[in-house]
Design a protein around this motif. Structure first.
Motif, PDB file in Angstrom:
ATOM      1  N   ARG A  47      44.890 -12.371 -23.089  1.00  0.00           N
ATOM      2  CA  ARG A  47      45.977 -12.480 -22.131  1.00  0.00           C
ATOM      3  C   ARG A  47      47.272 -12.876 -22.803  1.00  0.00           C
ATOM      4  O   ARG A  47      48.357 -12.530 -22.331  1.00  0.00           O
ATOM      5  CB  ARG A  47      45.599 -13.467 -21.037  1.00  0.00           C
ATOM      6  CG  ARG A  47      44.538 -12.906 -20.078  1.00  0.00           C
ATOM      7  CD  ARG A  47      43.992 -13.969 -19.177  1.00  0.00           C
ATOM      8  NE  ARG A  47      45.044 -14.546 -18.361  1.00  0.00           N
ATOM      9  CZ  ARG A  47      45.482 -14.023 -17.224  1.00  0.00           C
ATOM     10  NH1 ARG A  47      44.964 -12.901 -16.773  1.00  0.00           N
ATOM     11  NH2 ARG A  47      46.423 -14.615 -16.529  1.00  0.00           N
ATOM     12  N   MET A  79      46.435  -3.175 -20.095  1.00  0.00           N
ATOM     13  CA  MET A  79      45.171  -3.905 -19.991  1.00  0.00           C
ATOM     14  C   MET A  79      44.232  -3.295 -18.961  1.00  0.00           C
ATOM     15  O   MET A  79      44.665  -2.848 -17.905  1.00  0.00           O
ATOM     16  CB  MET A  79      45.474  -5.355 -19.604  1.00  0.00           C
ATOM     17  CG  MET A  79      44.285  -6.253 -19.660  1.00  0.00           C
ATOM     18  SD  MET A  79      44.764  -7.868 -20.259  1.00  0.00           S
ATOM     19  CE  MET A  79      43.975  -8.909 -19.103  1.00  0.00           C
ATOM     20  N   PHE A  81      41.511  -4.694 -16.649  1.00  0.00           N
ATOM     21  CA  PHE A  81      41.078  -6.004 -16.189  1.00  0.00           C
ATOM     22  C   PHE A  81      39.584  -6.026 -15.927  1.00  0.00           C
ATOM     23  O   PHE A  81      38.980  -5.013 -15.609  1.00  0.00           O
ATOM     24  CB  PHE A  81      41.822  -6.387 -14.905  1.00  0.00           C
ATOM     25  CG  PHE A  81      43.272  -6.656 -15.121  1.00  0.00           C
ATOM     26  CD1 PHE A  81      44.179  -5.621 -15.230  1.00  0.00           C
ATOM     27  CD2 PHE A  81      43.728  -7.950 -15.223  1.00  0.00           C
ATOM     28  CE1 PHE A  81      45.521  -5.875 -15.441  1.00  0.00           C
ATOM     29  CE2 PHE A  81      45.082  -8.214 -15.427  1.00  0.00           C
ATOM     30  CZ  PHE A  81      45.977  -7.172 -15.535  1.00  0.00           C
ATOM     31  N   SER A  83      38.101  -7.200 -13.407  1.00  0.00           N
ATOM     32  CA  SER A  83      37.818  -6.789 -12.038  1.00  0.00           C
ATOM     33  C   SER A  83      38.398  -5.416 -11.732  1.00  0.00           C
ATOM     34  O   SER A  83      38.380  -4.980 -10.587  1.00  0.00           O
ATOM     35  CB  SER A  83      38.417  -7.808 -11.067  1.00  0.00           C
ATOM     36  OG  SER A  83      39.831  -7.735 -11.120  1.00  0.00           O
ATOM     37  N   TYR A  84      38.949  -4.766 -12.737  1.00  0.00           N
ATOM     38  CA  TYR A  84      39.551  -3.437 -12.642  1.00  0.00           C
ATOM     39  C   TYR A  84      40.906  -3.434 -11.929  1.00  0.00           C
ATOM     40  O   TYR A  84      41.780  -2.658 -12.268  1.00  0.00           O
ATOM     41  CB  TYR A  84      38.615  -2.404 -12.011  1.00  0.00           C
ATOM     42  CG  TYR A  84      37.271  -2.328 -12.688  1.00  0.00           C
ATOM     43  CD1 TYR A  84      36.115  -2.158 -11.967  1.00  0.00           C
ATOM     44  CD2 TYR A  84      37.170  -2.457 -14.071  1.00  0.00           C
ATOM     45  CE1 TYR A  84      34.880  -2.116 -12.592  1.00  0.00           C
ATOM     46  CE2 TYR A  84      35.949  -2.433 -14.706  1.00  0.00           C
ATOM     47  CZ  TYR A  84      34.797  -2.257 -13.964  1.00  0.00           C
ATOM     48  OH  TYR A  84      33.582  -2.230 -14.575  1.00  0.00           O
ATOM     49  N   ALA A  85      41.052  -4.314 -10.912  1.00  0.00           N
ATOM     50  CA  ALA A  85      42.352  -4.430 -10.236  1.00  0.00           C
ATOM     51  C   ALA A  85      42.911  -3.087  -9.778  1.00  0.00           C
ATOM     52  O   ALA A  85      44.095  -2.805  -9.945  1.00  0.00           O
ATOM     53  CB  ALA A  85      43.364  -5.152 -11.136  1.00  0.00           C
ATOM     54  N   ILE A  86      42.086  -2.269  -9.196  1.00  0.00           N
ATOM     55  CA  ILE A  86      42.551  -0.991  -8.635  1.00  0.00           C
ATOM     56  C   ILE A  86      43.326  -1.301  -7.364  1.00  0.00           C
ATOM     57  O   ILE A  86      42.869  -2.071  -6.518  1.00  0.00           O
ATOM     58  CB  ILE A  86      41.344  -0.100  -8.278  1.00  0.00           C
ATOM     59  CG1 ILE A  86      40.441   0.054  -9.488  1.00  0.00           C
ATOM     60  CG2 ILE A  86      41.808   1.246  -7.763  1.00  0.00           C
ATOM     61  CD1 ILE A  86      41.031   0.836 -10.603  1.00  0.00           C
ATOM     62  N   PHE A  87      44.505  -0.725  -7.219  1.00  0.00           N
ATOM     63  CA  PHE A  87      45.311  -0.980  -6.027  1.00  0.00           C
ATOM     64  C   PHE A  87      44.632  -0.386  -4.803  1.00  0.00           C
ATOM     65  O   PHE A  87      44.451   0.828  -4.710  1.00  0.00           O
ATOM     66  CB  PHE A  87      46.712  -0.379  -6.182  1.00  0.00           C
ATOM     67  CG  PHE A  87      47.485  -0.959  -7.331  1.00  0.00           C
ATOM     68  CD1 PHE A  87      47.959  -0.150  -8.341  1.00  0.00           C
ATOM     69  CD2 PHE A  87      47.728  -2.322  -7.420  1.00  0.00           C
ATOM     70  CE1 PHE A  87      48.670  -0.681  -9.412  1.00  0.00           C
ATOM     71  CE2 PHE A  87      48.433  -2.856  -8.480  1.00  0.00           C
ATOM     72  CZ  PHE A  87      48.903  -2.038  -9.478  1.00  0.00           C
ATOM     73  N   PRO A  88      44.257  -1.241  -3.842  1.00  0.00           N
ATOM     74  CA  PRO A  88      43.474  -0.726  -2.712  1.00  0.00           C
ATOM     75  C   PRO A  88      44.274   0.153  -1.765  1.00  0.00           C
ATOM     76  O   PRO A  88      43.689   0.911  -0.989  1.00  0.00           O
ATOM     77  CB  PRO A  88      42.997  -1.996  -1.990  1.00  0.00           C
ATOM     78  CG  PRO A  88      43.922  -3.064  -2.408  1.00  0.00           C
ATOM     79  CD  PRO A  88      44.441  -2.705  -3.748  1.00  0.00           C
ATOM     80  N   ASP A 132      38.757   2.609  -2.105  1.00  0.00           N
ATOM     81  CA  ASP A 132      37.535   1.895  -1.701  1.00  0.00           C
ATOM     82  C   ASP A 132      36.330   2.817  -1.618  1.00  0.00           C
ATOM     83  O   ASP A 132      35.259   2.412  -1.188  1.00  0.00           O
ATOM     84  CB  ASP A 132      37.756   1.182  -0.365  1.00  0.00           C
ATOM     85  CG  ASP A 132      38.080   2.151   0.735  1.00  0.00           C
ATOM     86  OD1 ASP A 132      38.035   1.753   1.911  1.00  0.00           O
ATOM     87  OD2 ASP A 132      38.385   3.316   0.422  1.00  0.00           O
ATOM     88  N   ARG A 139      35.480   3.331 -10.782  1.00  0.00           N
ATOM     89  CA  ARG A 139      36.611   2.389 -10.776  1.00  0.00           C
ATOM     90  C   ARG A 139      37.014   2.054 -12.191  1.00  0.00           C
ATOM     91  O   ARG A 139      38.196   1.961 -12.526  1.00  0.00           O
ATOM     92  CB  ARG A 139      36.201   1.107 -10.061  1.00  0.00           C
ATOM     93  CG  ARG A 139      36.556   1.086  -8.633  1.00  0.00           C
ATOM     94  CD  ARG A 139      36.893  -0.332  -8.240  1.00  0.00           C
ATOM     95  NE  ARG A 139      35.760  -0.996  -7.660  1.00  0.00           N
ATOM     96  CZ  ARG A 139      35.318  -0.723  -6.440  1.00  0.00           C
ATOM     97  NH1 ARG A 139      35.928   0.153  -5.691  1.00  0.00           N
ATOM     98  NH2 ARG A 139      34.267  -1.350  -5.973  1.00  0.00           N
ATOM     99  N   ARG A 146      44.483   4.666 -15.905  1.00  0.00           N
ATOM    100  CA  ARG A 146      45.760   4.099 -15.501  1.00  0.00           C
ATOM    101  C   ARG A 146      46.461   3.431 -16.670  1.00  0.00           C
ATOM    102  O   ARG A 146      47.679   3.505 -16.825  1.00  0.00           O
ATOM    103  CB  ARG A 146      45.528   3.096 -14.376  1.00  0.00           C
ATOM    104  CG  ARG A 146      46.777   2.523 -13.787  1.00  0.00           C
ATOM    105  CD  ARG A 146      46.450   1.618 -12.637  1.00  0.00           C
ATOM    106  NE  ARG A 146      45.808   0.388 -13.052  1.00  0.00           N
ATOM    107  CZ  ARG A 146      45.409  -0.553 -12.208  1.00  0.00           C
ATOM    108  NH1 ARG A 146      45.594  -0.391 -10.910  1.00  0.00           N
ATOM    109  NH2 ARG A 146      44.822  -1.649 -12.650  1.00  0.00           N
ATOM    110  N   ALA A 147      45.658   2.765 -17.504  1.00  0.00           N
ATOM    111  CA  ALA A 147      46.250   2.078 -18.642  1.00  0.00           C
ATOM    112  C   ALA A 147      46.614   3.067 -19.749  1.00  0.00           C
ATOM    113  O   ALA A 147      47.670   2.970 -20.367  1.00  0.00           O
ATOM    114  CB  ALA A 147      45.287   1.017 -19.166  1.00  0.00           C
TER     115      ALA A 147
ATOM    116  N   LEU B 158      45.936  -7.895  -9.197  1.00  0.00           N
ATOM    117  CA  LEU B 158      46.717  -6.724  -8.818  1.00  0.00           C
ATOM    118  C   LEU B 158      48.175  -6.894  -9.216  1.00  0.00           C
ATOM    119  O   LEU B 158      48.816  -5.952  -9.682  1.00  0.00           O
ATOM    120  CB  LEU B 158      46.601  -6.466  -7.311  1.00  0.00           C
ATOM    121  CG  LEU B 158      45.209  -6.079  -6.843  1.00  0.00           C
ATOM    122  CD1 LEU B 158      45.172  -5.987  -5.332  1.00  0.00           C
ATOM    123  CD2 LEU B 158      44.807  -4.744  -7.443  1.00  0.00           C
ATOM    124  N   ASP B 164      51.627  -5.461 -15.939  1.00  0.00           N
ATOM    125  CA  ASP B 164      51.117  -4.862 -17.161  1.00  0.00           C
ATOM    126  C   ASP B 164      51.534  -3.386 -17.254  1.00  0.00           C
ATOM    127  O   ASP B 164      51.758  -2.852 -18.330  1.00  0.00           O
ATOM    128  CB  ASP B 164      49.584  -4.970 -17.161  1.00  0.00           C
ATOM    129  CG  ASP B 164      48.969  -4.404 -18.412  1.00  0.00           C
ATOM    130  OD1 ASP B 164      48.294  -3.376 -18.312  1.00  0.00           O
ATOM    131  OD2 ASP B 164      49.189  -4.972 -19.487  1.00  0.00           O
TER     132      ASP B 164
END
Lengths: 351, 263, 286
Positions: A47, A79, A81, A83-88, A132, A139, A146-147, B158, B164
């Motif tokens: 991080r 990065m 993440f 938890s993947y942090a996919i925008f819902p 979702d 995911r 995305r990265a 998020l 990022d």
């Protein structure tokens, strides 16, 4: 000069340091892993490279540029993440395209890039799928895509395969390795799974308690660990206490208690060991041999694992059984064990 | 078995909740000034009479004004406080939250009276503005509850992911935080509006000469001949409130599937 | 995770406006009320000097004391009835209902009508010529209208129990919903019948919701003067009616302030005792 350079970086959250004066050099195009148990500081270090935590001291530089005052959105890193942090609220296409919007590319170009990336991570045709409605593996690939679509200088991955089941994880490991070779981008991966680190990486940094214990290729880590902690962490290993009697040109002689006097190649001794030092002799389970004479013992337990068996042999005068990995071995009864000296490693007993 | 008994109980309970409420529409169409059985035939004249009741319409306007302002201010205050408490590890956050939630545990009459005293001591007049202040006291805890729940279900990664990927603070807020918070904000606005619109006790002490709708209704309850008209008004409010609540629930569940996606 | 360690000031800055407004609108007025309760009153305006005589009157007059008692008893009854009736309903929705969302909406819809009108609706229903009586008479089940329905504590309890039902259902539902279903399975696996399991696992785990609901209902109902005034008659008057009268008709603000503070303190003490007792009982039941 190396591509990613971390010098004397430290960080603490109000207590003992979580990252303690870490020095690290990562080469361009490398697949580099940070390996260690939970709480060893590897995620914090990651991080800090990404810019989400400022180092308390030390400096981070990427491709020659100092990063200390650069906020995360301006760094040439991206990065994935944990938890993947996919925008819902966005579908797959919009998720991947998210970081490209501010570049104000012409519509065709944007579309082409995203579609190409979808193909690279093998998600063609799923652009309009809602966030979702994706499986865990999907995911993960969206997060990767995305990265990567932003073509960062360094891709950072925070335990990306932890949430997947075993078979999927193994498949994804192979894909990740192939992907890295294909795009040629420097990858820095954080994991607690040593098999994962060893199979994916060009080099691995083993961390513990905020410090780097050793940085080496997977093979070197396995065959020439520099300390007990590293040797213990990577794979299984047997330890014997010993004292160094004499160090010659090519060989070293040690008094190894139960094993008697042993002469091993000097190269197998870790750096900095001198005559008279208390050391640990270490040998991997697959290198211990059954022989007609040698150290006597009794088989305490045997586990059949298909191609190989895992056998525990108890020896008089020693509380821990010896771990052996062999094929076609006996399952019970008294045995004799031989320890080929060229496979013995000498490690400092200090830690 | 156990389910059948419990289910019957549930239905009976539901009936207990609805029957008094259904009195309103039933007798608002009843062609009689007396609220009793037997029913005397269908009429809409009470609704017609409402159209000509300027005092009622004025009070309605006041309630809408107060409700709107209260909703906006309470939601705004709830939003900042909720963000502060969930995003930053603040010392004393628990105490602060407890303090803000205090009005839930103080009888409204005490709230109204104490504000009345404050106004008297500071020389400020009783007015709709005073009512807004009183209503904010009551509504901010509700707004806070809704918004904190929404913030806590929000994957903090998020916002980091957005940074990022190249977006600065403001753009991240605009492209990620706001769209995901919107259902919660709308729910808070609706909840606080309805609470304020229906609130009587505090408004009773603070409104001075300008009446809100509940105060108007309170005044009408003394006159038996006006009762059916009041019931008609109640039936209209009921229908509108139901519509709003259903809308609020629908919006609140948009874009968020439980559990929160992204994990 | 990112902003946790730093930017404390940003966090406090965000919290400050809300705290300031609530402080202004809550703390200052309550303080003022305390001050007012100590002022002397002559006629309808304040006079010089401070006095504790209002407190003396509040605590000394037997009629006030009995009114306090009645208010507490009525609110207590309301709390008990509301929570007891709501629990099975909440249990049903949490464990047996298939479309929970629809049930919850259906349960809350009645409460999005004007509170005044709901109270008034009960007046209509319970009254001498009201819905129940005229209906029963029409069905020839009774000859004379029932008189015990209205203008007494019974009517107050019924009306308030109806009015506050949602405040019982929702907190109890939430705490029931949160119970990890595998805990119940474990209890069954270890030999408990459904009933025992309910007593030993479900009920204790739902206690926070029940206690929360009880406090949420008990405290505000002690301060309600609308319901007693509309359906309580003289037998059902509660302390809030007297307070309201002091501020409007009589104009004795210091007395009203003293009454308010005493009733608030009393309610606070009872509520705290209740919570402490409930927690101790829950612990003991294990």
């Amino acid at each position: 000069m190396s591509f990613l350079s971390i010098s004397q970086v430290s960080k603490s959250f109000g207590g003992p340091p979580v990252v303690d004066r870490v020095d690290l050099e990562v080469q361009r195009g490398e697949f580099f892993s940070l390996l260690g148990p939970s709480g060893c500081g590897k995620t914090t270090l990651l991080r800090m490279i990404a810019g989400f935590e400022p180092p308390e001291s030390g400096a981070i530089a990427i491709d020659g540029e100092a990063m200390n005052h650069v906020p995360p959105h301006l760094r040439p890193t991206n990065m994935v993440f944990q938890s993947y942090a996919i925008f819902p609220h966005l579908n797959v296409f919009d998720n991947i395209a998210y970081g490209l919007r501010k570049l104000k590319l012409p519509k065709q170009t944007l579309r082409a890039r995203v579609e190409a990336m979808l193909a690279t991570v093998r998600l063609e045709g799923l652009g309009t799928r809602a966030a979702d409605q994706l499986s865990g593996g999907q995911r993960q690939r969206v997060a990767l895509a995305r990265a990567l679509v932003r073509e960062p200088k360094i891709l950072l991955l925070d335990e990306p395969l932890g949430a997947l089941d075993k078979r999927l994880r193994e498949t994804m490991q192979l894909e990740l390795r192939a992907l890295q070779r294909q795009v040629g981008i420097t990858f820095v991966l954080v994991t607690h799974d040593q098999e994962e680190a060893l199979s994916l990486s060009d080099r691995v940094a083993v961390m513990e308690g905020g410090r780097i214990l050793q940085v080496a290729s997977p093979r070197d880590l396995y065959e020439r660990p520099s300390s007990r902690a590293v040797a213990d962490f990577i794979g299984e290993i047997n330890f014997f206490h010993a004292t160094v009697r004499e160090i010659g040109g090519e060989t070293a002689t040690v008094n190894a208690g139960l094993l008697g006097i042993v002469t091993l190649p000097r190269a197998n001794l870790a750096a900095g060991i001198k005559t008279g030092d208390h050391i640990l002799l270490a040998i991997r389970p697959e290198h211990v041999r059954f022989a007609s004479d040698g150290v006597a013992g009794d088989i305490a337990a045997a586990t059949f694992l298909g191609e190989r068996s895992h056998i525990h042999v108890s020896i008089a005068g020693r509380s821990d059984p010896i771990s052996i990995s062999a094929s076609g071995a006996p399952a019970t009864g008294p045995v004799h064990l031989a320890f080929p000296p060229e496979k013995l490693m000498g490690l400092p007993a200090g830690d | 078995m156990k389910n059948r008994a419990l289910f019957s109980y549930a239905l009976a309970y539901l009936a207990f909740l609805y029957v008094p409420v259904l009195v309103l529409p039933v007798f608002s169409f009843n062609n009689s000034e007396f609220i009793a059985f037997p029913l005397s035939g269908f009429t809409t004249r009470w609704y017609g009479a409402l159209a000509g009741d300027t005092a009622m319409q004025h009070a309605l306007g006041n309630s809408l004004k107060v409700g709107l302002v209260t909703a906006l201010l309470s939601t705004l205050l709830g939003l900042t406080a909720a963000k502060a408490v969930t995003h930053y590890r603040l010392r004393g956050a628990g105490a602060a939250l407890g303090f803000i939630s205090l009005p839930l545990f103080i009888p409204d009459i005490v709230l109204g009276i104490s504000l009345l005293l404050l106004l008297g001591a500071s020389g400020l007049p009783l007015s709709l503005a005073a009512v807004v202040l009183g209503h904010m006291l009551v509504c901010v805890p509700f707004a806070l509850t809704v918004l904190i729940a929404r913030f806590e279900g929000f994957d903090r990664n998020l916002e980091e992911a957005s940074a990022d990927l190249g977006e600065d603070g403001w753009m991240t807020f605009w492209r990620v935080t706001l769209p995901l918070m919107l259902p919660g904000i709308v729910a808070s606005l609706l909840l606080t509006f309805i609470t304020s619109f229906d609130e009587f006790l505090v408004a009773y002490f603070l409104s001075g000469t300008e009446a809100t709708l509940p105060i108007y209704i309170w005044g009408q309850l003394r006159f038996p001949e006006r009762l059916p008209m009041v019931l008609a008004l109640g039936a209209i409010i009921l229908t509108a409130s139901v519509g709003l609540v259903v809308l609020a629930e629908y919006i609140r569940n948009l874009g968020v599937k439980k559990p929160m996606v992204g994990a | 995770m990112a902003d946790r360690g730093r930017n404390f000031r940003e966090g406090y800055a965000l919290l400050a406006p809300t705290l300031a407004v609530m402080g202004l609108a809550l703390a200052a007025p309550l303080l003022l009320m305390a001050i007012t309760s100590l002022k002397s009153q002559s006629g309808i305006s304040f006079s010089e000097g401070w006095t504790l005589s209002h407190y003396g009157e509040v605590l000394g007059r037997a009629s006030y004391r009995s009114l306090f008692l009645r208010s507490v008893l009525i609110s207590g009854a309301v709390t008990l009835v509301t929570v007891a009736l709501a629990y099975p309903m909440a249990y049903f929705v949490a464990f047996h209902a298939r479309r929970k969302f629809i049930w919850l909406v259906a349960l809350t819809i009645p409460f999005w009508t004007s509170y005044l009108l709901r109270v008034f609706a009960w007046k209509i229903i319970l009254g001498f010529n009201g819905v129940i009586n005229s209906g029963l008479m029409r069905l020839h089940l009774i000859d004379q209208p029932l008189e015990f329905l209205l203008y007494n504590p019974f009517a107050v309890v019924v009306t308030l129990a109806h009015a506050w039902a949602a405040f019982a259902i929702l907190p109890i539902y939430v705490s029931l919903e949160k119970i990890d279903r595998s805990l119940l399975e474990a209890a069954s696996d270890l030999g408990d019948s459904r009933f025992r399991r309910f007593l030993r696992v479900t009920l204790p785990l739902s206690m926070p919701g029940v206690i929360g609901a009880a406090i949420l209902i008990f405290v505000p109902t002690t301060g309600d003067f609308v319901t007693p005034q509309l359906v309580g008659g003289t037998k059902g008057t509660m302390i809030a009616n007297i307070i309201e009268v002091q501020f409007n008709a009589v104009g004795n603000w210091p007395l009203g302030a003293a009454l308010s503070l005493v009733s608030m303190a009393m309610v606070g003490v009872i509520a705290s005792l209740f919570v402490a007792a409930a927690r101790a009982a829950t612990r003991a039941a294990r």
